[in-house]
Write an enzyme that holds these catalytic residues in place. Structure first.
Site, PDB file in Angstrom:
ATOM      1  N   ASP A 145      -3.214  51.975 -21.216  1.00  0.00           N
ATOM      2  CA  ASP A 145      -4.658  51.947 -20.974  1.00  0.00           C
ATOM      3  C   ASP A 145      -5.157  50.729 -20.177  1.00  0.00           C
ATOM      4  O   ASP A 145      -5.820  50.875 -19.165  1.00  0.00           O
ATOM      5  CB  ASP A 145      -5.444  52.125 -22.285  1.00  0.00           C
ATOM      6  CG  ASP A 145      -4.947  51.249 -23.427  1.00  0.00           C
ATOM      7  OD1 ASP A 145      -4.061  50.392 -23.208  1.00  0.00           O
ATOM      8  OD2 ASP A 145      -5.455  51.415 -24.563  1.00  0.00           O
ATOM      9  N   ASP A 176       5.708  47.593 -31.032  1.00  0.00           N
ATOM     10  CA  ASP A 176       6.146  48.868 -30.482  1.00  0.00           C
ATOM     11  C   ASP A 176       7.303  48.627 -29.526  1.00  0.00           C
ATOM     12  O   ASP A 176       7.322  47.636 -28.800  1.00  0.00           O
ATOM     13  CB  ASP A 176       4.993  49.542 -29.724  1.00  0.00           C
ATOM     14  CG  ASP A 176       3.857  49.903 -30.655  1.00  0.00           C
ATOM     15  OD1 ASP A 176       4.136  50.431 -31.745  1.00  0.00           O
ATOM     16  OD2 ASP A 176       2.691  49.630 -30.314  1.00  0.00           O
ATOM     17  N   ASP A 198       1.311  45.110 -35.225  1.00  0.00           N
ATOM     18  CA  ASP A 198       2.570  45.857 -35.287  1.00  0.00           C
ATOM     19  C   ASP A 198       3.322  45.671 -33.974  1.00  0.00           C
ATOM     20  O   ASP A 198       2.781  45.160 -33.008  1.00  0.00           O
ATOM     21  CB  ASP A 198       2.314  47.348 -35.558  1.00  0.00           C
ATOM     22  CG  ASP A 198       1.216  47.912 -34.674  1.00  0.00           C
ATOM     23  OD1 ASP A 198       1.045  47.427 -33.542  1.00  0.00           O
ATOM     24  OD2 ASP A 198       0.524  48.834 -35.119  1.00  0.00           O
TER      25      ASP A 198
END
Ligand code: ATP
Ligand code: MG
Length: 450
Positions: free
Chosen positions: A153, A60, A58
């Site tokens: 992260d 973002d 996907d």
């Protein structure tokens, strides 16, 4: 206030990402934001995967437009999320996540509260919240693009593609780690894993899927913090378990999880049972089953959560069922009790939804019904919702352990016969038309004279 380094900027001619690789919806979103005076970046795993020549799952988008502003700019926008306030832009074939640059929860918010949409103000107060043990409960503070990169992260997940000049912005050394194939947390790894223990599972997923190794400090912190994985909420852990074992690299992930000490805290009963086994056979069994699943996934077959869980824990469930049988319980009741025991054991750790637990029970119960060929009512076996998963479970036993090939063959051919009854299908197509529809056609000549 921490000092932020300026980003390394990789110009268009020095990286392979072109607009044609990005979904047209996402390109339109990026331009719409830019044309309305906003900064707009493609971020996260999409950039990482495009740079690696992999197809992104996907895309973002991150921007300096606030959620309220995004809602005004896009009619197909829905604001979602409690922990993070996000905009979802809905298209017929995809949902694109658009988030406002977020800052660090320890700093003062950089965003303007007055620009929040109605209803956001109360949600955003307090906008960040850290529990005493360091777990971040709420993280909804707006920030700069640099802040936004730093709260991500791993370095390889923090690259941003800028629609304004098609360059890539790298604030944290992500390009270098991508080239070297390294998973490294942004900032102090122990702190980052304490803030959000799910990052440890994500680290393992990315390492296995991308074929990357761990930066030494990151791995050491992961091993130290592994018992803390249970601080994450059970529903989130369940979601991550699905991603891990349905990724197509389940076997490698299983090995990494065990090596890092993450598997046992999540599945303690099962792990204790594995340790009690001296010949090591169940280890081989779960690995073989996961390899079988990985192969199936790589061939493009969709694997359901209940089938995956049954193949991972089936052997253990059978063992628990044997215990119940010894107490005089019937085989069918025994396997049902074993599934219930297991789900009870797991519920406070990994929240397996009730409907998934029921489907696992169905797969396991059907193995007993399969043994009887044809049994009293084979049609009722075929009609069970879990039939195809249960048959896949049996196929895995045949292919990995050489067990039950005759049973599989019988049920497979029975299922085919029942789905396509040759006697009725070929001879008279009209006989297949449901009565209701035939009645509506009254006045027309019958299709056949039969
Ligand atoms: P994939 O979609 O392939 O699973 P991804 O990296 O895109 O991988 P997402 O869960 O889609 O992962 O998240 C998008 C981005 O959001 C990540 O790349 C990362 O920068 C950031 N992110 C996601 N989860 C976390 C987290 N727990 N902590 C910090 N940053 C996160
Ligand atoms: Mg993603």
């Amino acid at each position: 206030m921490k000092q932020m380094q300026p980003p390394r900027i990789i110009p268009r001619q020095d990286h392979p990402i072109s607009r044609s690789m990005i979904s047209p919806n996402v390109i339109r979103i990026l331009y719409r934001l830019k044309d309305n005076g906003h900064t707009a970046f493609l971020v996260g795993g999409g950039v990482r995967d495009l740079l690696l020549g992999r197809e992104p799952k996907d895309f973002d988008v991150a921007t300096d437009a606030t959620p309220g502003r995004i809602k005004k700019l896009f009619r197909n926008c829905r604001l979602v999320g409690r922990r993070f306030r996000l905009a979802h832009l809905h298209f017929s074939d995809e949902i694109v996540e658009v988030s406002t640059f977020r800052g660090s929860y320890t700093e003062e918010p950089a965003g303007d509260l007055a620009t929040l949409a109605p209803g956001e103000a109360e949600n955003a107060n307090p906008r960040s919240q850290v529990r005493e043990d360091g777990l971040v409960l709420r993280d909804n503070v707006f920030g700069s693009p640099a802040d936004d990169a730093h709260r991500r992260d791993f370095t390889v997940n923090a690259l941003a593609y800028n629609i304004a000049d098609f360059s890539i912005l790298d604030y944290v050394g992500g390009m270098e780690d991508l080239d070297r194939g390294v998973i490294r947390t942004i900032g102090e790894p122990s702190l980052r894993f304490t803030e959000d223990p799910v990052r440890m599972l994500r680290a393992i997923r990315f390492a296995a899927l991308l074929g990357f190794s761990f930066e030494e400090m990151t791995w050491r912190a992961l091993v130290e913090n592994a018992p803390g994985i249970t601080r994450a909420t059970p529903p989130r852990l369940y979601e991550e378990i699905l991603k891990l074992f349905l990724s197509g690299e389940g076997e490698a992930i299983y090995q990494h999880l065990r090596l890092g000490g993450l598997f046992a805290p999540l599945f303690p009963g099962f792990s204790q049972w594995l340790e009690r086994e001296t010949d090591g056979f169940p280890h081989v069994k779960i690995s073989k089953n996961l390899e079988w699943l990985d192969k199936r996934i790589s061939e493009g077959t969709t694997v359901s959560a209940p089938l995956m869980l049954s193949l991972m824990f089936g052997e253990y469930l059978e063992e628990m069922a044997a215990f119940h049988r010894k107490q005089g319980v019937s085989p069918l009741d025994a396997i049902q009790a074993a599934v219930a025991d297991f789900m009870g054991e797991q519920t406070l750790l990994v929240a397996i939804p009730h409907r998934v637990a029921l489907a696992v029970r169905d797969i396991m119960v059907l193995q007993y019904r399969f043994i009887k060929m044809p049994g009293k009512r084979p049609q009722s076996v075929l009609a069970r919702q879990g039939f195809s998963d249960a048959l896949a479970y049996l196929l895995c036993q045949c292919e990995t352990a050489g067990e039950g090939a005759d049973i599989f063959a019988w049920w497979e051919s029975y299922a085919k016969e029942q789905v396509l009854p040759p006697s009725t299908m070929q001879k008279d197509p009209v006989a297949q038309v449901p009565k209701k529809r035939r009645r509506r056609r009254k006045g027309r000549a019958p299709a056949t004279s039969a």
